[in-house]
Design a protein around this motif. Sequence first.
Motif, PDB file in Angstrom:
ATOM      1  N   HIS A  29      45.707  31.631  45.972  1.00  0.00           N
ATOM      2  CA  HIS A  29      44.870  32.025  44.839  1.00  0.00           C
ATOM      3  C   HIS A  29      43.858  30.907  44.658  1.00  0.00           C
ATOM      4  O   HIS A  29      44.218  29.751  44.460  1.00  0.00           O
ATOM      5  N   ILE A  30      42.587  31.239  44.773  1.00  0.00           N
ATOM      6  CA  ILE A  30      41.551  30.212  44.729  1.00  0.00           C
ATOM      7  C   ILE A  30      40.649  30.448  43.527  1.00  0.00           C
ATOM      8  O   ILE A  30      40.198  31.571  43.294  1.00  0.00           O
ATOM      9  N   SER A  31      40.410  29.363  42.817  1.00  0.00           N
ATOM     10  CA  SER A  31      39.525  29.474  41.660  1.00  0.00           C
ATOM     11  C   SER A  31      38.236  28.728  41.922  1.00  0.00           C
ATOM     12  O   SER A  31      38.255  27.571  42.362  1.00  0.00           O
ATOM     13  N   ILE A  32      37.147  29.397  41.665  1.00  0.00           N
ATOM     14  CA  ILE A  32      35.845  28.733  41.661  1.00  0.00           C
ATOM     15  C   ILE A  32      35.273  28.977  40.267  1.00  0.00           C
ATOM     16  O   ILE A  32      35.828  29.762  39.488  1.00  0.00           O
ATOM     17  N   GLU A  33      34.201  28.305  39.961  1.00  0.00           N
ATOM     18  CA  GLU A  33      33.683  28.369  38.600  1.00  0.00           C
ATOM     19  C   GLU A  33      33.456  29.801  38.095  1.00  0.00           C
ATOM     20  O   GLU A  33      33.910  30.154  37.013  1.00  0.00           O
ATOM     21  N   PRO A  34      32.762  30.638  38.875  1.00  0.00           N
ATOM     22  CA  PRO A  34      32.452  31.967  38.314  1.00  0.00           C
ATOM     23  C   PRO A  34      33.557  33.003  38.460  1.00  0.00           C
ATOM     24  O   PRO A  34      33.341  34.152  38.094  1.00  0.00           O
ATOM     25  N   VAL A  91      22.392  37.806  44.848  1.00  0.00           N
ATOM     26  CA  VAL A  91      23.187  38.127  43.666  1.00  0.00           C
ATOM     27  C   VAL A  91      23.413  36.836  42.883  1.00  0.00           C
ATOM     28  O   VAL A  91      23.747  35.800  43.464  1.00  0.00           O
ATOM     29  N   GLU A  92      23.193  36.912  41.581  1.00  0.00           N
ATOM     30  CA  GLU A  92      23.412  35.719  40.757  1.00  0.00           C
ATOM     31  C   GLU A  92      24.764  35.821  40.056  1.00  0.00           C
ATOM     32  O   GLU A  92      25.068  36.830  39.412  1.00  0.00           O
ATOM     33  N   LEU A  93      25.572  34.758  40.211  1.00  0.00           N
ATOM     34  CA  LEU A  93      26.883  34.730  39.557  1.00  0.00           C
ATOM     35  C   LEU A  93      26.739  34.166  38.140  1.00  0.00           C
ATOM     36  O   LEU A  93      25.671  33.660  37.776  1.00  0.00           O
ATOM     37  N   SER A  94      27.828  34.218  37.381  1.00  0.00           N
ATOM     38  CA  SER A  94      27.754  33.846  35.962  1.00  0.00           C
ATOM     39  C   SER A  94      27.348  32.391  35.742  1.00  0.00           C
ATOM     40  O   SER A  94      26.775  32.049  34.719  1.00  0.00           O
TER      41      SER A  94
END
Length: 371
Positions: free
Chosen positions: A258-263, A318-321
């Motif tokens: 499970h990997i978390s990145i900022e957005p 595509v722009e992420l949050s």
Amino acid sequence: MSEERKVIVDLKGVNKIYGNNHVVKDLDLVIYEGEFLTLLGSSGCGKTTTLRMVAGFEEPTGGTIQVEGEDIHNKEPYERDVNTVFQSYALFPHMNIYDNVAYGLKMKKVKKAEIKERVTEMLDMVQLGGFEKRYPSQLSGGQKQRVAIARALINKPKVLLLDEPLGALDLKLRKQMQLELKRLQRKLHITFIYVTHDQEEALTMSDRICIMNDGVLQQVGTPSEIYESPATRFVATFIGETNLFDGMVTAKENGRLHISIEPGDFYVPDEDFANHEMLAVSVRPERMLYSAEPVEGFHLAGTVKEQIYVGSVLKTVVELSNGNEVKIERLAGQELPKGGSVYLYWKDGDAKLIHTFDDVFAGAVEDIVMQ
Ligand SMILES: Nc1ncnc2c1ncn2[C@@H]1O[C@H](COP(=O)(O)OP(=O)(O)O)[C@@H](O)[C@H]1O
Ligand SMILES: [Mg+2]
């Protein structure tokens, strides 16, 4: 690459330091007989220095270099089976083409009849048959470089070193010469160690590419291995375009990370990473998938910022949050509404995980050394 291939050049723990400039750092590299190996990297990363050490023009500060199992420093330069072609042609201006190419054989006191036969054959090989009587000043840049290559190959070296040999040629001629050189190398089955800073040239010509950055070997592999599975963050961004996410493993379950990145976050199958390890994830633009609906296992929502046709390719941004942009590339495809919501995802195996511990560690060591 089969295991039984014969090693022709073997660099072990090679270092080169000029004053306080550490130019080549702990380089281990094996080059096989008959292969076309390219040293690729930006200007100043240590390619020429490495090549000059293999040629014996430059002594390593540490480590060893063997050619066919023998330390090159036990041999005088003229005894070595290694020849070099540089970007500048370095032809003898007062000699005609025949004499330029024949020079090495005359020095070795080869018989006249044999010299004639070999020079004729070599000039034919580089497509300069009939140019024997001309002088270098009467040739184009591409022709001069062919003469330089013929002159280097006439002694039948085991290894030919080429330092940006096409760098001075215009784009069209360079592309043509790339194909010719590759053809020549296959035909003669001589090991080529080729230096370039041009990734496209490296991808076109090489059996294997050795990527260097700041004196450090980043990855050695076939063009497709390097493109498909970049080993470092540097390689991922240096070769082709990619989407790179810095993140962290926040859980491991059933062989999936499970990997978390900022957005957002997502799952990737992999075993080779520890829980809480920092990593980077590389997804090539042509492998990036999108959907109008949320996708199970992914929380990567964004909005379509731009769509551009570049020839037959549709590029979508595509722009992420968090404001980061993701590139998507398709040969053809349905356009997405600008400003619309999309959800990004990818197939297992299309996201390449990259250890970033070494980057952090290398930075830390450099900081200590600088103090
Ligand atoms: N003879 C030399 N003396 C001092 N520094 C050198 C020498 N040759 C190269 N360098 C330095 O070593 C680094 C790597 O150079 P080089 O191997 O020529 O890089 P590349 O061929 O990849 O552009 C550069 O910082 C360069 O200035
Ligand atoms: Mg150079």
